[in-house]
Design a protein around this motif. Structure first.
Motif, PDB file in Angstrom:
ATOM      1  N   TYR A 113       6.873  15.286   3.579  1.00 62.35           N
ATOM      2  CA  TYR A 113       7.097  16.690   3.241  1.00 62.35           C
ATOM      3  C   TYR A 113       8.129  16.770   2.123  1.00 62.35           C
ATOM      4  O   TYR A 113       8.998  15.911   2.012  1.00 62.35           O
ATOM      5  CB  TYR A 113       7.624  17.472   4.446  1.00 62.35           C
ATOM      6  N   ALA A 114       8.040  17.804   1.322  1.00 60.79           N
ATOM      7  CA  ALA A 114       9.046  18.066   0.298  1.00 60.79           C
ATOM      8  C   ALA A 114       9.879  19.256   0.751  1.00 60.79           C
ATOM      9  O   ALA A 114       9.340  20.244   1.248  1.00 60.79           O
ATOM     10  CB  ALA A 114       8.375  18.369  -1.030  1.00 60.79           C
ATOM     11  N   ASP A 115      11.194  19.157   0.579  1.00 62.89           N
ATOM     12  CA  ASP A 115      12.047  20.290   0.939  1.00 62.89           C
ATOM     13  C   ASP A 115      12.142  21.261  -0.241  1.00 62.89           C
ATOM     14  O   ASP A 115      11.499  21.069  -1.281  1.00 62.89           O
ATOM     15  CB  ASP A 115      13.414  19.826   1.438  1.00 62.89           C
ATOM     16  N   MET A 155       0.842  -1.185   0.000  1.00 69.05           N
ATOM     17  CA  MET A 155       0.000   0.000   0.000  1.00 69.05           C
ATOM     18  C   MET A 155       0.885   1.245   0.000  1.00 69.05           C
ATOM     19  O   MET A 155       1.893   1.298   0.682  1.00 69.05           O
ATOM     20  CB  MET A 155      -0.904  -0.015   1.227  1.00 69.05           C
ATOM     21  N   SER A 156       0.457   2.238  -0.729  1.00 73.79           N
ATOM     22  CA  SER A 156       1.302   3.417  -0.910  1.00 73.79           C
ATOM     23  C   SER A 156       1.030   4.494   0.124  1.00 73.79           C
ATOM     24  O   SER A 156       0.002   4.515   0.789  1.00 73.79           O
ATOM     25  CB  SER A 156       1.078   3.986  -2.306  1.00 73.79           C
ATOM     26  N   SER A 157       1.986   5.395   0.192  1.00 77.59           N
ATOM     27  CA  SER A 157       1.866   6.575   1.045  1.00 77.59           C
ATOM     28  C   SER A 157       0.926   7.569   0.373  1.00 77.59           C
ATOM     29  O   SER A 157       0.612   7.462  -0.808  1.00 77.59           O
ATOM     30  CB  SER A 157       3.243   7.194   1.240  1.00 77.59           C
ATOM     31  N   LEU A 158       0.519   8.554   1.106  1.00 78.71           N
ATOM     32  CA  LEU A 158      -0.309   9.623   0.549  1.00 78.71           C
ATOM     33  C   LEU A 158       0.490  10.557  -0.343  1.00 78.71           C
ATOM     34  O   LEU A 158      -0.072  11.404  -1.015  1.00 78.71           O
ATOM     35  CB  LEU A 158      -0.935  10.441   1.690  1.00 78.71           C
ATOM     36  N   GLY A 159       1.799  10.425  -0.332  1.00 77.10           N
ATOM     37  CA  GLY A 159       2.637  11.312  -1.130  1.00 77.10           C
ATOM     38  C   GLY A 159       2.949  12.584  -0.364  1.00 77.10           C
ATOM     39  O   GLY A 159       2.924  12.627   0.859  1.00 77.10           O
ATOM     40  N   ILE A 160       3.216  13.643  -1.119  1.00 75.50           N
ATOM     41  CA  ILE A 160       3.609  14.914  -0.513  1.00 75.50           C
ATOM     42  C   ILE A 160       2.394  15.615   0.081  1.00 75.50           C
ATOM     43  O   ILE A 160       1.357  15.750  -0.569  1.00 75.50           O
ATOM     44  CB  ILE A 160       4.301  15.809  -1.549  1.00 75.50           C
ATOM     45  N   VAL A 161       2.534  16.038   1.326  1.00 78.79           N
ATOM     46  CA  VAL A 161       1.486  16.777   2.039  1.00 78.79           C
ATOM     47  C   VAL A 161       2.090  18.058   2.597  1.00 78.79           C
ATOM     48  O   VAL A 161       3.314  18.200   2.644  1.00 78.79           O
ATOM     49  CB  VAL A 161       0.856  15.938   3.182  1.00 78.79           C
ATOM     50  N   ALA A 162       1.230  18.981   3.013  1.00 79.17           N
ATOM     51  CA  ALA A 162       1.700  20.243   3.587  1.00 79.17           C
ATOM     52  C   ALA A 162       0.888  20.580   4.826  1.00 79.17           C
ATOM     53  O   ALA A 162      -0.330  20.377   4.841  1.00 79.17           O
ATOM     54  CB  ALA A 162       1.577  21.369   2.567  1.00 79.17           C
ATOM     55  N   THR A 186      11.861  14.486  -0.954  1.00 84.37           N
ATOM     56  CA  THR A 186      10.889  14.137   0.072  1.00 84.37           C
ATOM     57  C   THR A 186      11.601  13.673   1.332  1.00 84.37           C
ATOM     58  O   THR A 186      12.655  13.044   1.272  1.00 84.37           O
ATOM     59  CB  THR A 186       9.917  13.049  -0.417  1.00 84.37           C
ATOM     60  N   LYS A 187      11.016  14.025   2.475  1.00 83.72           N
ATOM     61  CA  LYS A 187      11.595  13.665   3.766  1.00 83.72           C
ATOM     62  C   LYS A 187      10.507  13.702   4.828  1.00 83.72           C
ATOM     63  O   LYS A 187       9.393  14.123   4.561  1.00 83.72           O
ATOM     64  CB  LYS A 187      12.727  14.629   4.139  1.00 83.72           C
TER      65      LYS A 187
END
Length: 119
Positions: free
Chosen positions: A63-65, A1-8, A70-71
């Protein structure tokens, strides 16, 4: 199952005084939060995820820097997302930060608007 991806993270400001248990009030404060999924028309699919140990509202996703890297994976990333126990195809999940935290909600690092000095 995948992550939600980039969030803020998001923030919500409150100007109505919050009465505190000790008798004082917090006149002006901000809470940091993140949401995942969509709130349905009946507003009946919301799930509030509270935390105890890490004081962060960052429940899932990454999070994206400034370079697009991504981190910082959310502390419950394995539980929140499509097809996971808190399925964001079904639920609108809210992760909220506590007051006093070092993750952006109003706390000791902020100035008291009444005095201009740190809380």
């Amino acid at each position: 199952m995948s992550s939600l991806g980039i969030v803020a993270p998001q923030s919500m400001h409150f100007s109505k005084p919050l009465p505190l248990q000790g008798g004082a009030t917090l006149a002006d404060y901000t809470l940091m939060y993140e949401t995942y999924g969509r709130l349905n028309a009946e507003h009946s699919n919301a799930v509030l995820v509270c935390h105890a140990l890490n004081a962060s509202h960052h429940v899932a996703g990454v999070y994206a820097d400034e370079n697009g890297e991504t981190k910082n994976v959310g502390w419950w990333d394995n539980m929140v997302g499509p097809g996971k126990p808190l399925d964001t195809d079904r639920f609108f999940v809210i992760g909220v930060n506590n007051l006093g935290s070092c993750f952006g909600s109003t706390g000791p690092m902020h100035n008291n608007p009444a005095t201009g000095k740190p809380y």
